[in-house]
Design a protein around this motif. Sequence first.
Motif, PDB file in Angstrom:
ATOM      1  N   ALA A 140       0.814  -1.220   0.000  1.00 23.36           N
ATOM      2  CA  ALA A 140       0.000   0.000   0.000  1.00 23.36           C
ATOM      3  C   ALA A 140       0.846   1.269   0.000  1.00 23.36           C
ATOM      4  CB  ALA A 140      -0.922   0.007   1.215  1.00 23.36           C
ATOM      5  N   GLY A 141       2.177   1.118   0.130  1.00 30.34           N
ATOM      6  CA  GLY A 141       3.066   2.277   0.115  1.00 30.34           C
ATOM      7  C   GLY A 141       3.096   3.069   1.406  1.00 30.34           C
ATOM      8  N   ARG A 142       2.632   2.474   2.526  1.00 33.96           N
ATOM      9  CA  ARG A 142       2.607   3.200   3.804  1.00 33.96           C
ATOM     10  C   ARG A 142       3.899   3.055   4.599  1.00 33.96           C
ATOM     11  NH1 ARG A 142      -2.800   1.159   3.728  1.00 33.96           N
ATOM     12  NH2 ARG A 142      -2.144  -0.650   4.936  1.00 33.96           N
ATOM     13  N   ASN A 187       9.115   4.160   7.828  1.00 32.48           N
ATOM     14  CA  ASN A 187       7.783   4.236   8.430  1.00 32.48           C
ATOM     15  C   ASN A 187       7.094   5.533   8.057  1.00 32.48           C
ATOM     16  OD1 ASN A 187       7.972   1.775   9.954  1.00 32.48           O
ATOM     17  ND2 ASN A 187       9.341   2.850  11.349  1.00 32.48           N
ATOM     18  N   ASN A 188       5.771   5.497   8.082  1.00 27.05           N
ATOM     19  CA  ASN A 188       4.963   6.708   7.901  1.00 27.05           C
ATOM     20  C   ASN A 188       5.306   7.436   6.609  1.00 27.05           C
ATOM     21  OD1 ASN A 188       3.874   6.214  10.527  1.00 27.05           O
ATOM     22  ND2 ASN A 188       5.715   7.140  11.384  1.00 27.05           N
ATOM     23  N   ILE A 189       5.307   6.713   5.507  1.00 26.84           N
ATOM     24  CA  ILE A 189       5.591   7.335   4.207  1.00 26.84           C
ATOM     25  C   ILE A 189       4.450   8.280   3.867  1.00 26.84           C
ATOM     26  CG2 ILE A 189       5.893   6.905   1.737  1.00 26.84           C
ATOM     27  CD1 ILE A 189       7.153   4.165   2.571  1.00 26.84           C
ATOM     28  N   VAL A 190       4.810   9.531   3.588  1.00 21.62           N
ATOM     29  CA  VAL A 190       3.830  10.572   3.279  1.00 21.62           C
ATOM     30  C   VAL A 190       4.137  11.113   1.890  1.00 21.62           C
ATOM     31  CG1 VAL A 190       2.904  12.814   3.963  1.00 21.62           C
ATOM     32  CG2 VAL A 190       3.632  11.188   5.715  1.00 21.62           C
ATOM     33  N   ARG A 191       3.122  11.274   1.093  1.00 21.21           N
ATOM     34  CA  ARG A 191       3.254  11.849  -0.256  1.00 21.21           C
ATOM     35  C   ARG A 191       2.723  13.288  -0.225  1.00 21.21           C
ATOM     36  NH1 ARG A 191       6.739   8.737  -3.149  1.00 21.21           N
ATOM     37  NH2 ARG A 191       6.324   6.574  -2.714  1.00 21.21           N
ATOM     38  N   GLY A 192       1.974  13.675  -1.202  1.00 19.03           N
ATOM     39  CA  GLY A 192       1.448  15.033  -1.266  1.00 19.03           C
ATOM     40  C   GLY A 192       2.582  16.032  -1.399  1.00 19.03           C
ATOM     41  N   ALA A 193       2.587  17.035  -0.564  1.00 15.85           N
ATOM     42  CA  ALA A 193       3.631  18.058  -0.614  1.00 15.85           C
ATOM     43  C   ALA A 193       4.861  17.676   0.204  1.00 15.85           C
ATOM     44  CB  ALA A 193       3.079  19.387  -0.103  1.00 15.85           C
TER      45      ALA A 193
END
Length: 187
Positions: free
Chosen positions: A62-64, A84-90
Amino acid sequence: MFALDAEHSLRPVRRGDGAALARAYSSNREHLAPWEPLRDAEFFTVEWQEFHAEQCVIEASAGRNIRFVIESSDGEIRGRINLNNIVRGAFWSADLGYWVDRTRLRRGLASRGVRRVAAYARDDVRLHRLQAATLLHNADSQHVLASTGFERIGIAPQYLRIAGEWQDHVLFQLLLDEPLSAPRERP
């Protein structure tokens, strides 16, 4: 799978790792206790670790989170390195965490593994930034981060509940759109 040295490789956690993870955490229980959250007895069981391995596979797809093990040539798990806690967006960022088996310390495994995971985060996951945190008194971990190009960015009061207490941490970051640094010699 990525070679770290002649005896150790780095690979993602996979289904079926529960027994090896349980052995690794059980044999390192005292070694890791000052650096991790409190763990109940169930955490050290094959069943709990197999459930965790299954969750790692699901979260990676899931890419998380993407979690790796350091595996020795005998098939035993000798450490972990996690995105851990992969965040996309900006943001395009993740938190990095790691540990190495008490019998494998001061061999450069953590530094080589962190460098390899950082390159993977940049080249394959296409992240912009990694953040890591260490307890204020964890000089060895701070050395690993500094020697792999992370820069200290501040102190986070009562950042994580470690060993049963809210503890202050030193925060580090590595910007991945810059070339990854070469290893530095320890003074």
